[in-house]
Structure formats: structure tokens, C-alpha cells
Design a protein around this motif. Structure first.
Motif, PDB file in Angstrom:
ATOM      1  N   GLU A  59      41.151  39.069  42.762  1.00 46.89           N
ATOM      2  CA  GLU A  59      42.291  38.955  42.014  1.00 46.89           C
ATOM      3  C   GLU A  59      43.155  37.750  42.517  1.00 46.89           C
ATOM      4  OE1 GLU A  59      44.347  42.564  41.563  1.00 46.89           O
ATOM      5  OE2 GLU A  59      46.351  41.523  41.583  1.00 46.89           O
ATOM      6  N   LYS A  60      43.039  37.432  43.843  1.00 42.39           N
ATOM      7  CA  LYS A  60      43.692  36.186  44.583  1.00 42.39           C
ATOM      8  C   LYS A  60      43.027  35.125  43.809  1.00 42.39           C
ATOM      9  CE  LYS A  60      45.262  34.516  49.078  1.00 42.39           C
ATOM     10  NZ  LYS A  60      46.636  34.230  48.744  1.00 42.39           N
ATOM     11  N   THR A  61      41.944  34.924  43.563  1.00 41.72           N
ATOM     12  CA  THR A  61      41.368  33.601  42.996  1.00 41.72           C
ATOM     13  C   THR A  61      41.872  33.327  41.677  1.00 41.72           C
ATOM     14  OG1 THR A  61      39.271  34.876  42.119  1.00 41.72           O
ATOM     15  CG2 THR A  61      39.159  34.063  44.347  1.00 41.72           C
ATOM     16  N   LEU A  62      42.369  34.577  40.872  1.00 45.21           N
ATOM     17  CA  LEU A  62      42.641  34.424  39.695  1.00 45.21           C
ATOM     18  C   LEU A  62      44.182  34.395  39.499  1.00 45.21           C
ATOM     19  CD1 LEU A  62      40.704  37.602  38.111  1.00 45.21           C
ATOM     20  CD2 LEU A  62      40.175  35.021  37.967  1.00 45.21           C
ATOM     21  N   ASP A  63      44.775  34.821  40.629  1.00 46.30           N
ATOM     22  CA  ASP A  63      46.224  34.696  40.632  1.00 46.30           C
ATOM     23  C   ASP A  63      46.771  33.887  41.869  1.00 46.30           C
ATOM     24  OD1 ASP A  63      48.965  35.035  40.913  1.00 46.30           O
ATOM     25  OD2 ASP A  63      48.873  37.261  41.195  1.00 46.30           O
ATOM     26  N   ASN A  64      46.867  32.647  42.024  1.00 50.70           N
ATOM     27  CA  ASN A  64      47.132  31.916  43.161  1.00 50.70           C
ATOM     28  C   ASN A  64      48.484  31.953  43.417  1.00 50.70           C
ATOM     29  OD1 ASN A  64      48.372  30.239  41.294  1.00 50.70           O
ATOM     30  ND2 ASN A  64      46.392  28.767  41.327  1.00 50.70           N
ATOM     31  N   THR A  65      49.450  32.804  42.975  1.00 51.29           N
ATOM     32  CA  THR A  65      50.702  33.174  43.498  1.00 51.29           C
ATOM     33  C   THR A  65      50.778  34.220  44.408  1.00 51.29           C
ATOM     34  OG1 THR A  65      51.415  34.318  41.667  1.00 51.29           O
ATOM     35  CG2 THR A  65      51.833  32.029  41.129  1.00 51.29           C
ATOM     36  N   MET A  66      49.722  34.927  44.409  1.00 52.99           N
ATOM     37  CA  MET A  66      49.935  36.264  45.453  1.00 52.99           C
ATOM     38  C   MET A  66      50.135  35.849  46.886  1.00 52.99           C
ATOM     39  SD  MET A  66      46.962  39.065  45.937  1.00 52.99           S
ATOM     40  CE  MET A  66      46.404  39.716  44.594  1.00 52.99           C
ATOM     41  N   SER A  67      51.006  36.518  47.425  1.00 54.78           N
ATOM     42  CA  SER A  67      51.543  36.438  48.682  1.00 54.78           C
ATOM     43  C   SER A  67      50.517  37.034  49.769  1.00 54.78           C
ATOM     44  CB  SER A  67      52.879  36.711  49.041  1.00 54.78           C
ATOM     45  OG  SER A  67      52.826  38.240  48.967  1.00 54.78           O
ATOM     46  N   ASP A  68      50.385  36.598  50.788  1.00 50.95           N
ATOM     47  CA  ASP A  68      49.694  37.347  51.816  1.00 50.95           C
ATOM     48  C   ASP A  68      50.051  38.925  52.178  1.00 50.95           C
ATOM     49  OD1 ASP A  68      48.029  35.033  52.012  1.00 50.95           O
ATOM     50  OD2 ASP A  68      49.054  34.871  54.296  1.00 50.95           O
ATOM     51  N   SER A  69      51.345  39.046  52.065  1.00 49.59           N
ATOM     52  CA  SER A  69      51.840  40.625  52.021  1.00 49.59           C
ATOM     53  C   SER A  69      51.527  41.219  50.982  1.00 49.59           C
ATOM     54  CB  SER A  69      53.526  40.504  52.639  1.00 49.59           C
ATOM     55  OG  SER A  69      54.106  40.162  51.615  1.00 49.59           O
ATOM     56  N   PHE A  70      51.588  40.870  49.770  1.00 49.54           N
ATOM     57  CA  PHE A  70      51.245  41.560  48.446  1.00 49.54           C
ATOM     58  C   PHE A  70      49.811  41.659  48.346  1.00 49.54           C
ATOM     59  CE2 PHE A  70      50.213  42.095  44.318  1.00 49.54           C
ATOM     60  CZ  PHE A  70      50.948  43.399  43.913  1.00 49.54           C
ATOM     61  N   PHE A  71      48.862  40.739  49.077  1.00 52.21           N
ATOM     62  CA  PHE A  71      47.546  41.016  49.070  1.00 52.21           C
ATOM     63  C   PHE A  71      47.229  42.078  49.730  1.00 52.21           C
ATOM     64  CE2 PHE A  71      43.445  40.703  50.965  1.00 52.21           C
ATOM     65  CZ  PHE A  71      42.556  40.001  49.968  1.00 52.21           C
ATOM     66  N   LYS A  72      47.656  42.235  50.993  1.00 53.24           N
ATOM     67  CA  LYS A  72      47.501  43.784  51.655  1.00 53.24           C
ATOM     68  C   LYS A  72      48.030  44.783  51.095  1.00 53.24           C
ATOM     69  CE  LYS A  72      46.290  41.806  56.103  1.00 53.24           C
ATOM     70  NZ  LYS A  72      46.755  41.514  57.406  1.00 53.24           N
ATOM     71  N   GLU A  73      49.427  44.870  50.268  1.00 54.23           N
ATOM     72  CA  GLU A  73      49.735  46.075  49.614  1.00 54.23           C
ATOM     73  C   GLU A  73      49.137  46.362  48.588  1.00 54.23           C
ATOM     74  OE1 GLU A  73      53.814  46.576  48.341  1.00 54.23           O
ATOM     75  OE2 GLU A  73      54.303  45.000  49.473  1.00 54.23           O
ATOM     76  N   LYS A  74      48.309  45.503  47.851  1.00 61.31           N
ATOM     77  CA  LYS A  74      47.640  45.687  46.601  1.00 61.31           C
ATOM     78  C   LYS A  74      46.000  46.241  47.452  1.00 61.31           C
ATOM     79  CE  LYS A  74      45.794  45.701  42.509  1.00 61.31           C
ATOM     80  NZ  LYS A  74      46.006  44.961  41.062  1.00 61.31           N
ATOM     81  N   ALA A  75      45.615  45.840  48.214  1.00 58.53           N
ATOM     82  CA  ALA A  75      44.487  46.311  48.864  1.00 58.53           C
ATOM     83  C   ALA A  75      44.546  47.786  49.219  1.00 58.53           C
ATOM     84  CB  ALA A  75      43.801  45.404  49.986  1.00 58.53           C
ATOM     85  N   SER A  76      45.567  47.879  49.903  1.00 61.17           N
ATOM     86  CA  SER A  76      45.756  49.371  50.200  1.00 61.17           C
ATOM     87  C   SER A  76      46.044  50.441  49.239  1.00 61.17           C
ATOM     88  CB  SER A  76      47.324  49.294  51.245  1.00 61.17           C
ATOM     89  OG  SER A  76      47.563  50.563  51.745  1.00 61.17           O
TER      90      SER A  76
END
Ligand code: PMV
Length: 355
Positions: free
Chosen positions: A137-154
């Protein structure tokens, strides 16, 4: 918190193929999650230590395709028996990551702990897979922040296995809305970094009493809390225990830590013994270990603490400073109660990492 923020609905995906690898650890709950509502919403809040050595390493290979398909390989060998669980997981997360409909996946996974150790691999396995999917998803949405990355994964990991949502973060992790932890949520786990330093390198030696498959699957176990005669009191108690444990964690109060953690483990088993149908998941050697630990702790004024999962194995938790005494008890006495004299040495870990 609203589920809306976790919906990524970019349907037209550029033709990217690739692969991503994540290492994600197992975790051991101190206040136990037992009972769920609806789509993996916990009936009570929980807190866990993230482990270090027991982990899953997963590589997700992805290719643009007409429709979703996948295969699972464990240590390089196709493992079709794992596929129904993964299929259910992918179906559940589809509305939050619609791009997966346009990929064919190969999931290559391996655990550092033996499959037949009686240690659940769902927390490490599903969190590792959730992290891999969030990486796409991050490769498709390069605006994703590191903290949201973890939230989404959780968030995604929770949909696979509740306790998996806690494995994303290091050290101590809270999942489930409660008044003692600001920002706590039923949808995602949050890290708790306010603990006393004695808990930063806490040890967990897992005494393998029974290496067999779980007698009661988590799904069946959680469902036993519906219509359970003591569920209401239990859920209230978990909130209270979490509040008291938070204080003990901050103050480094090991005596209160032991009292709450052990009561939580025994309550989890008491819930199973008093459900309909009822189960006894401890084995005689589980009790032998507990009695030996309690006697040794008393005699030497130590802080050795036992906790249990939904099975017969015993997690022996202790501060690093008591490692020598703990290992002497294990190697001189407790080892006799372990299947094939096996145990796994683990400790508090720093959470999932991309490889
Ligand atoms: O994540 P699940 O559905 O496998 O449930 C885990 C339940 C316990 O391990 C018994 C407790 C916990 O909080 O991890």
C-alpha cells in the motif's frame, strides 16, 4: 477512532510487481484478551510484552493479475493447510485494501520457533503478513507517514488474529479502549513507552510442557465468553487490572506486577474451566512448574512470575538481574517437567522490522 481512515480504495493499480520481507515477533499478554465482539473487537483491553527471539519471517511476492490468488510456502514447501486461514484474512481485509484484488501473491514464511512447540504462531505470522501488505500500500500511496504505516499494519493484523495487532510495536503494547491509556483503541494497538527500566530487558523463558496442537482454538475460546456466567465481571476486572498494572509498570513495582500477571493467567484458565463446554488446558506438569516456581521464589525472595497462554506451556518472566537464579531453577528442576526437556529463551524485543 473510525474505521474509515483505514480504507484505501485506489482501484486502478499501476502494474507493479515486486516483493517485500518483514520480520515480526510473537508477544505474551500480561493482561489477557479473551472474548471478542463483531469484527475482531476485543471484549476487554490487554497489554503484552513483545518478544524478541520467537518471530516469523515472511516474504510476500506480488504480481499484477486479473483477480486475487495466492499460495503459501513454509520453509520453501507449499503448505495448503495454512491457506484457508490466509484466505479468510485476505477476504476480511479486502475492503480496507481493495488493491489486493488485482494481485497474485506468493507468501513465503518461516518461524524461528518450531511449528510443533505449542507456541501460537498466529500473532507473529499474521502481523508479518499485514506488514507486507501495508508495504505494498505504501508503494501505491507515497504520502503514507511512518506512524500511519504502523497503525494500518496493526489494524490489518488485528483482522487476522486479535493479538497480532500488538506485535507491530516494541516492548509493552496496549490494545483495547480503556481509560488508563490515552489514545487506546479497539481497532489498533498502541505502544506504551512509560515503563520503568527494569521492564526494558525482562526475560521470558518458555517452558514447553506440551508441544502438541492447541486443544481449543482461539476462535472457539473467544466464543466461549459469549453467554459465559462470569464474563461481565471478567471484562470489568481486566480494565481494573490494566489500570493497576500500568502503575506497577511505571513504578517498577515487581511485587504488584507478579500478583496481577499471575492472577490474569489463572483467570484466563478459570474462564475456560467454567465455560460451557469446559476445558482444562493445563497439564500436571504445568502445575508442577508453577508450584516449584512459587516455592523457589519464596525461598530466595525473587520476582519470578509465571504466565500462561491458552495452553499448557508456562512462560517464566523475570528481570534480567535474576537470570542466573532463574536458569539454575530451570536447569536443575523445571526441565524435568518439559516435553523432551525443551524450553525457549526469549526476552522483551524491539518489534517488527523490514528486512
Ligand atoms: O489472537 P488470538 O485470537 O489468538 O487470541 C489470543 C488470546 C490469548 O493469547 C490467550 C491472550 C492474549 O491476549 O494474547
Amino acid at each position: 477512532m473510525n474505521v474509515q481512515k483505514f480504507i484505501f480504495d485506489k482501484r486502478e493499480v499501476e502494474s507493479i510487481d515486486g516483493q517485500t520481507t518483514w520480520k515480526s515477533p510473537s508477544n505474551i499478554a500480561l493482561v489477557k484478551y479473551w472474548g471478542k465482539i463483531g469484527e475482531q473487537i476485543p471484549a476487554n483491553p490487554s497489554i503484552s510484552f513483545t518478544l524478541n527471539n520467537c518471530h516469523t519471517l515472511t516474504t510476500l511476492k506480488y504480481k499484477k493479475a486479473e483477480s486475487l490468488s495466492f499460495k503459501v510456502f513454509v520453509e520453501g514447501v507449499r503448505e495448503e493447510s495454512f491457506e484457508p486461514k490466509i484466505k479468510k484474512f485476505l477476504e476480511r481485509i479486502q475492503k480496507y485494501c481493495s488493491f489486493i484484488e488485482q494481485y497474485s501473491f506468493e507468501i513465503h514464511t518461516k518461524n524461528t520457533f518450531p511449528h510443533s512447540s505449542g507456541i501460537a504462531s498466529s500473532a507473529s505470522g499474521l502481523s508479518a503478513l499485514a506488514l507486507c501488505i501495508t508495504s505494498i500500500e505504501k508503494t501505491l500511496d507515497n504520502t503514507m507517514s511512518d506512524s500511519f504505516f504502523k497503525e494500518k499494519a496493526s489494524f490489518l493484523a488485528r483482522l487476522g488474529s486479535g493479538s497480532a495487532c500488538r506485535s507491530i510495536y516494541p516492548e509493552l503494547v496496549v490494545w483495547g479502549e480503556n481509560q488508563s491509556f490515552e489514545n487506546s483503541s479497539d481497532l489498533v494497538a498502541i505502544p506504551f513507552d512509560g515503563a520503568h527500566e527494569v521492564f526494558k530487558d525482562f526475560q521470558d523463558t518458555i517452558l514447553l510442557v506440551d508441544k502438541g496442537q492447541k486443544v481449543v482454538s482461539s476462535t472457539v475460546g473467544h466464543n466461549l465468553m459469549h453467554n459465559h456466567p462470569f464474563s461481565k465481571q471478567r471484562f470489568t476486572q481486566a480494565h481494573e487490572n490494566l489500570e493497576q498494572l500500568k502503575k506497577a509498570l511505571i513504578e517498577g513495582d515487581l511485587k504488584t506486577f507478579t500478583a496481577i500477571v499471575e492472577s490474569e493467567a489463572l483467570t484466563l484458565h478459570a474462564m475456560m474451566m467454567t465455560s460451557n463446554p469446559y476445558f482444562i488446558l493445563m497439564k500436571p506438569n504445568t502445575l508442577n512448574i508453577i508450584e516449584e516456581v512459587w516455592a523457589y521464589r519464596e525461598k530466595h525472595n525473587l520476582n519470578l512470575t509465571i504466565t500462561l497462554d491458552a495452553g499448557a506451556n508456562v512462560h517464566l518472566l523475570y528481570p534480567k538481574s535474576e537470570e542466573k537464579q532463574a536458569m539454575s531453577l530451570i536447569n536443575n528442576t523445571l526441565i524435568e517437567f518439559c516435553e523432551n526437556k525443551s524450553y525457549i529463551c526469549d526476552e522483551v524485543g524491539s518489534g517488527s522490522v523490514e528486512i
